[in-house]
Design a protein around this motif. Structure first.
Motif, PDB file in Angstrom:
ATOM      1  N   LYS A 206       0.947  -1.549  -0.148  1.00 16.92           N
ATOM      2  CA  LYS A 206      -0.192   0.143   0.062  1.00 16.92           C
ATOM      3  C   LYS A 206       1.207   1.091   0.080  1.00 16.92           C
ATOM      4  CE  LYS A 206      -3.565  -2.390   0.473  1.00 16.92           C
ATOM      5  NZ  LYS A 206      -4.581  -2.863  -0.610  1.00 16.92           N
ATOM      6  N   ASP A 207       0.201   2.051  -1.323  1.00 19.06           N
ATOM      7  CA  ASP A 207       1.361   3.497  -0.708  1.00 19.06           C
ATOM      8  C   ASP A 207       0.380   4.935  -0.630  1.00 19.06           C
ATOM      9  OD1 ASP A 207       3.025   2.455  -2.938  1.00 19.06           O
ATOM     10  OD2 ASP A 207       1.812   2.873  -4.507  1.00 19.06           O
ATOM     11  N   LEU A 208       0.995   4.991   0.866  1.00 22.98           N
ATOM     12  CA  LEU A 208       0.795   5.920   1.956  1.00 22.98           C
ATOM     13  C   LEU A 208       1.295   6.961   1.713  1.00 22.98           C
ATOM     14  CD1 LEU A 208      -0.359   3.598   4.831  1.00 22.98           C
ATOM     15  CD2 LEU A 208      -1.248   3.447   3.178  1.00 22.98           C
ATOM     16  N   ALA A 209       0.910   8.289   2.114  1.00 21.60           N
ATOM     17  CA  ALA A 209       1.009   9.531   2.605  1.00 21.60           C
ATOM     18  C   ALA A 209       0.717  10.471   2.913  1.00 21.60           C
ATOM     19  CB  ALA A 209       0.941   9.999   0.544  1.00 21.60           C
ATOM     20  N   TYR A 210       1.268  10.671   4.646  1.00 24.74           N
ATOM     21  CA  TYR A 210       1.227  12.192   5.384  1.00 24.74           C
ATOM     22  C   TYR A 210       1.691  13.306   4.924  1.00 24.74           C
ATOM     23  CZ  TYR A 210       1.525  15.209   8.741  1.00 24.74           C
ATOM     24  OH  TYR A 210       1.225  16.087   9.956  1.00 24.74           O
ATOM     25  N   HIS A 211       0.804  14.157   4.621  1.00 24.97           N
ATOM     26  CA  HIS A 211       0.671  15.598   3.682  1.00 24.97           C
ATOM     27  C   HIS A 211       0.112  16.608   5.000  1.00 24.97           C
ATOM     28  CE1 HIS A 211      -1.665  18.814   1.829  1.00 24.97           C
ATOM     29  NE2 HIS A 211      -0.952  18.464   0.944  1.00 24.97           N
ATOM     30  N   TYR A 212       0.853  17.412   4.482  1.00 28.93           N
ATOM     31  CA  TYR A 212       0.714  18.601   5.932  1.00 28.93           C
ATOM     32  C   TYR A 212       1.329  19.779   4.390  1.00 28.93           C
ATOM     33  CZ  TYR A 212       1.615  22.008   9.503  1.00 28.93           C
ATOM     34  OH  TYR A 212       1.401  23.166  10.601  1.00 28.93           O
ATOM     35  N   ALA A 213       0.120  20.976   4.895  1.00 29.31           N
ATOM     36  CA  ALA A 213       0.483  22.256   3.871  1.00 29.31           C
ATOM     37  C   ALA A 213       0.658  23.574   5.113  1.00 29.31           C
ATOM     38  CB  ALA A 213      -0.536  22.237   3.250  1.00 29.31           C
ATOM     39  N   SER A 214       1.203  24.667   4.547  1.00 36.60           N
ATOM     40  CA  SER A 214       1.161  25.646   5.649  1.00 36.60           C
ATOM     41  C   SER A 214       1.918  26.716   4.538  1.00 36.60           C
ATOM     42  CB  SER A 214       1.683  25.404   7.040  1.00 36.60           C
ATOM     43  OG  SER A 214       1.977  25.992   7.912  1.00 36.60           O
ATOM     44  N   ASP A 215       1.533  27.746   4.419  1.00 33.41           N
ATOM     45  CA  ASP A 215       2.247  29.535   4.218  1.00 33.41           C
ATOM     46  C   ASP A 215       3.531  29.601   5.608  1.00 33.41           C
ATOM     47  OD1 ASP A 215       0.177  29.977   2.504  1.00 33.41           O
ATOM     48  OD2 ASP A 215      -0.636  31.242   3.602  1.00 33.41           O
ATOM     49  N   ASN A 216       3.475  29.211   6.467  1.00 26.41           N
ATOM     50  CA  ASN A 216       4.739  29.508   7.317  1.00 26.41           C
ATOM     51  C   ASN A 216       5.789  28.358   7.251  1.00 26.41           C
ATOM     52  OD1 ASN A 216       6.280  29.145   8.911  1.00 26.41           O
ATOM     53  ND2 ASN A 216       4.629  30.393  10.351  1.00 26.41           N
ATOM     54  N   VAL A 217       6.950  28.607   6.911  1.00 24.16           N
ATOM     55  CA  VAL A 217       7.804  27.393   6.429  1.00 24.16           C
ATOM     56  C   VAL A 217       8.418  27.278   7.409  1.00 24.16           C
ATOM     57  CG1 VAL A 217       9.651  29.363   6.195  1.00 24.16           C
ATOM     58  CG2 VAL A 217      10.269  27.262   5.107  1.00 24.16           C
ATOM     59  N   ASP A 218       8.498  27.468   9.189  1.00 21.10           N
ATOM     60  CA  ASP A 218       9.083  27.286   9.951  1.00 21.10           C
ATOM     61  C   ASP A 218       7.964  26.316  10.325  1.00 21.10           C
ATOM     62  OD1 ASP A 218      11.054  28.170   9.690  1.00 21.10           O
ATOM     63  OD2 ASP A 218      10.048  30.426  10.951  1.00 21.10           O
ATOM     64  N   GLU A 219       6.838  26.188  10.089  1.00 17.70           N
ATOM     65  CA  GLU A 219       5.847  25.143  11.150  1.00 17.70           C
ATOM     66  C   GLU A 219       6.100  24.115   9.592  1.00 17.70           C
ATOM     67  OE1 GLU A 219       1.702  26.661  10.396  1.00 17.70           O
ATOM     68  OE2 GLU A 219       1.505  28.381  11.861  1.00 17.70           O
ATOM     69  N   VAL A 220       6.309  23.959   8.221  1.00 23.13           N
ATOM     70  CA  VAL A 220       6.304  23.000   7.406  1.00 23.13           C
ATOM     71  C   VAL A 220       7.670  21.832   8.340  1.00 23.13           C
ATOM     72  CG1 VAL A 220       7.588  22.051   5.536  1.00 23.13           C
ATOM     73  CG2 VAL A 220       5.196  23.829   5.808  1.00 23.13           C
ATOM     74  N   PHE A 221       8.308  23.155   8.526  1.00 21.71           N
ATOM     75  CA  PHE A 221       9.868  22.252   9.078  1.00 21.71           C
ATOM     76  C   PHE A 221      10.108  21.819  10.413  1.00 21.71           C
ATOM     77  CE2 PHE A 221      12.222  24.914   5.875  1.00 21.71           C
ATOM     78  CZ  PHE A 221      12.464  23.755   5.200  1.00 21.71           C
ATOM     79  N   ASN A 222       9.120  22.498  10.894  1.00 26.85           N
ATOM     80  CA  ASN A 222       8.748  21.460  12.863  1.00 26.85           C
ATOM     81  C   ASN A 222       7.508  20.085  12.216  1.00 26.85           C
ATOM     82  OD1 ASN A 222      10.289  23.765  14.591  1.00 26.85           O
ATOM     83  ND2 ASN A 222       7.735  24.884  14.205  1.00 26.85           N
ATOM     84  N   GLN A 223       6.823  20.425  11.787  1.00 23.50           N
ATOM     85  CA  GLN A 223       6.340  19.319  11.116  1.00 23.50           C
ATOM     86  C   GLN A 223       6.691  18.238  11.005  1.00 23.50           C
ATOM     87  OE1 GLN A 223       3.721  19.199  12.424  1.00 23.50           O
ATOM     88  NE2 GLN A 223       2.425  17.069  11.649  1.00 23.50           N
ATOM     89  N   GLU A 224       8.078  17.895   9.770  1.00 22.20           N
ATOM     90  CA  GLU A 224       9.126  17.543   8.982  1.00 22.20           C
ATOM     91  C   GLU A 224       9.327  16.740  10.868  1.00 22.20           C
ATOM     92  OE1 GLU A 224      11.702  16.610   5.652  1.00 22.20           O
ATOM     93  OE2 GLU A 224      11.914  18.859   6.845  1.00 22.20           O
ATOM     94  N   LYS A 225       9.931  17.759  11.859  1.00 19.28           N
ATOM     95  CA  LYS A 225      11.078  17.264  12.722  1.00 19.28           C
ATOM     96  C   LYS A 225       9.842  15.972  13.289  1.00 19.28           C
ATOM     97  CE  LYS A 225      13.528  21.371  13.384  1.00 19.28           C
ATOM     98  NZ  LYS A 225      14.242  22.705  13.798  1.00 19.28           N
ATOM     99  N   LYS A 226       8.505  16.992  14.084  1.00 23.20           N
ATOM    100  CA  LYS A 226       7.493  15.598  14.648  1.00 23.20           C
ATOM    101  C   LYS A 226       7.861  14.515  14.143  1.00 23.20           C
ATOM    102  CE  LYS A 226       3.013  16.386  16.644  1.00 23.20           C
ATOM    103  NZ  LYS A 226       1.555  16.830  16.356  1.00 23.20           N
ATOM    104  N   PHE A 227       7.331  14.676  12.695  1.00 22.92           N
ATOM    105  CA  PHE A 227       7.884  13.630  11.929  1.00 22.92           C
ATOM    106  C   PHE A 227       8.541  12.242  12.206  1.00 22.92           C
ATOM    107  CE2 PHE A 227       7.805  10.402   8.233  1.00 22.92           C
ATOM    108  CZ  PHE A 227       6.399  10.087   8.738  1.00 22.92           C
ATOM    109  N   ASN A 228       9.971  12.823  11.838  1.00 24.45           N
ATOM    110  CA  ASN A 228      11.163  12.165  12.037  1.00 24.45           C
ATOM    111  C   ASN A 228      11.003  11.624  13.628  1.00 24.45           C
ATOM    112  OD1 ASN A 228      11.296  12.656   9.449  1.00 24.45           O
ATOM    113  ND2 ASN A 228      12.861  14.279   9.557  1.00 24.45           N
TER     114      ASN A 228
END
Length: 100
Positions: free
Chosen positions: A13-35
């Motif tokens: 199964k091909d699965l994707a977690y998707h997160y979007a924001s206008d704020n680049v810092d929020e995106v990188f924080n979400q990536e850190k949380k994911f990692n």
């Protein structure tokens, strides 16, 4: 719009977690949380950060049709539950392994 997409194939199964924001810092924080959440999971995740005009996963698929094959999750907890569920061995798989 900046989109974070974390991809994994588990149990065919091909699965994707998707997160979007206008704020680049929020995106990188979400990536850190994911990692942090996936550091002890022995699967290979593929991380992508892509700029699009809209926040939807559909807009990402329009920009790059490769993503169409993935089932998208916007909720990280739901995504993690599905990944863990799909990565568990079934009783039949364990029995087949023990028989060989």
């Amino acid at each position: 719009m900046i989109q974070l997409v974390e991809l994994v194939t588990v149990d065919n199964k091909d699965l994707a977690y998707h997160y979007a924001s206008d704020n680049v810092d929020e995106v990188f924080n979400q990536e850190k949380k994911f990692n942090e959440l996936t550091k002890n999971i022995s699967l290979s995740f593929s991380s992508h950060i892509i700029a699009t005009k809209e926040a939807s996963f559909d807009s990402l698929c329009k920009k790059d049709p490769y993503f169409k094959q993935f089932t998208s999750y916007q909720n990280l907890e739901s995504f993690m539950e599905k990944v863990k569920e799909k990565s568990l061995l079934t009783d039949e798989e364990v029995a087949g392994y023990l028989r060989t």
